[in-house]
Motif scaffolding. Structure first.
Motif, PDB file in Angstrom:
ATOM      1  N   ALA A  78       4.058   1.885 -42.457  1.00 56.04           N
ATOM      2  CA  ALA A  78       3.964   1.424 -41.065  1.00 56.04           C
ATOM      3  C   ALA A  78       5.268   1.702 -40.320  1.00 56.04           C
ATOM      4  O   ALA A  78       5.242   2.251 -39.213  1.00 56.04           O
ATOM      5  N   VAL A  79       6.415   1.334 -40.924  1.00 56.05           N
ATOM      6  CA  VAL A  79       7.674   1.522 -40.198  1.00 56.05           C
ATOM      7  C   VAL A  79       7.992   2.998 -40.005  1.00 56.05           C
ATOM      8  O   VAL A  79       8.554   3.377 -38.977  1.00 56.05           O
TER       9      VAL A  79
ATOM     10  N   HIS B 296      12.456  -3.896 -39.487  1.00 54.72           N
ATOM     11  CA  HIS B 296      11.228  -3.268 -39.003  1.00 54.72           C
ATOM     12  C   HIS B 296       9.989  -3.839 -39.677  1.00 54.72           C
ATOM     13  O   HIS B 296       8.884  -3.682 -39.181  1.00 54.72           O
TER      14      HIS B 296
ATOM     15  N   SER C 257       5.869   5.235 -39.397  1.00 51.82           N
ATOM     16  CA  SER C 257       5.050   5.701 -38.272  1.00 51.82           C
ATOM     17  C   SER C 257       5.349   4.952 -36.981  1.00 51.82           C
ATOM     18  O   SER C 257       4.605   5.024 -36.014  1.00 51.82           O
ATOM     19  N   GLY C 258       6.463   4.181 -36.977  1.00 53.58           N
ATOM     20  CA  GLY C 258       6.906   3.531 -35.751  1.00 53.58           C
ATOM     21  C   GLY C 258       6.309   2.162 -35.484  1.00 53.58           C
ATOM     22  O   GLY C 258       6.421   1.633 -34.384  1.00 53.58           O
ATOM     23  N   LYS C 259       5.637   1.577 -36.485  1.00 55.16           N
ATOM     24  CA  LYS C 259       5.017   0.271 -36.297  1.00 55.16           C
ATOM     25  C   LYS C 259       5.816  -0.801 -37.046  1.00 55.16           C
ATOM     26  O   LYS C 259       6.558  -0.509 -37.962  1.00 55.16           O
ATOM     27  N   GLN C 260       5.593  -2.033 -36.640  1.00 59.72           N
ATOM     28  CA  GLN C 260       6.197  -3.161 -37.334  1.00 59.72           C
ATOM     29  C   GLN C 260       5.159  -3.716 -38.306  1.00 59.72           C
ATOM     30  O   GLN C 260       3.957  -3.565 -38.086  1.00 59.72           O
ATOM     31  N   PHE C 261       5.630  -4.328 -39.395  1.00 62.60           N
ATOM     32  CA  PHE C 261       4.723  -4.910 -40.389  1.00 62.60           C
ATOM     33  C   PHE C 261       5.250  -6.273 -40.786  1.00 62.60           C
ATOM     34  O   PHE C 261       6.445  -6.429 -41.047  1.00 62.60           O
TER      35      PHE C 261
END
Length: 137
Positions: free
Chosen positions: A125-126, A107, A128-132
């Motif tokens: 970030a991960v 992720h 909260s469902g985001k990729q980093f």
């Protein structure tokens, strides 16, 4: 009087073969409110076993390790602990390595030289469902 619901800490497994780096990462994570490092592992096989047993929320996983490298370990961890979110650590600033790591179920991809500034934002970030992805060359 009933206790107020306090948010559950994120449970984190750190898998890194370099002991000094592993200790630094764990110290950094433990300094954050809401993060709980529940286990450390020194290679991919230990990481897979610990992930299956402990079911962590986050697995911080080195890409290059003995026994099982991080990319192979990630694929196994994703099958055994589907809820776990994988945050890769790597010395490589190469887009191809980052893409392979993310394609294996990761992720986030954090370059070790940027871990002091990127690791905490990557985990947030991960969650909260985001990729980093750290800045690559």
């Amino acid at each position: 009087m009933p206790k107020a619901n306090t948010p559950k800490s994120l449970t984190i497994l750190v898998v890194e073969d370099n002991e000094n780096v592993r200790k630094q990462i764990c110290e950094r994570l433990r300094s954050q409110s809401g993060f709980e490092v529940i286990c450390e592992a020194a290679n991919g096989l230990e990481g897979i076993r610990n992930a299956e047993e402990l079911q962590p929320d986050i697995v911080v996983l080195d890409v290059s390790m003995p026994i099982f490298g991080g990319i192979e370990a990630a694929a196994r961890i994703r099958r055994l602990v589907p809820k776990a979110q994988i945050v890769f650590l790597s010395q490589h600033k190469l887009e191809g390595v980052a893409q392979a790591a993310l394609a294996s179920g990761g992720h986030a991809y954090v370059v070790k030289s940027e871990a002091s500034t990127d690791l905490i934002p990557a985990i947030k970030a991960v969650v909260s469902g985001k990729q980093f992805v750290s800045k690559l060359d």
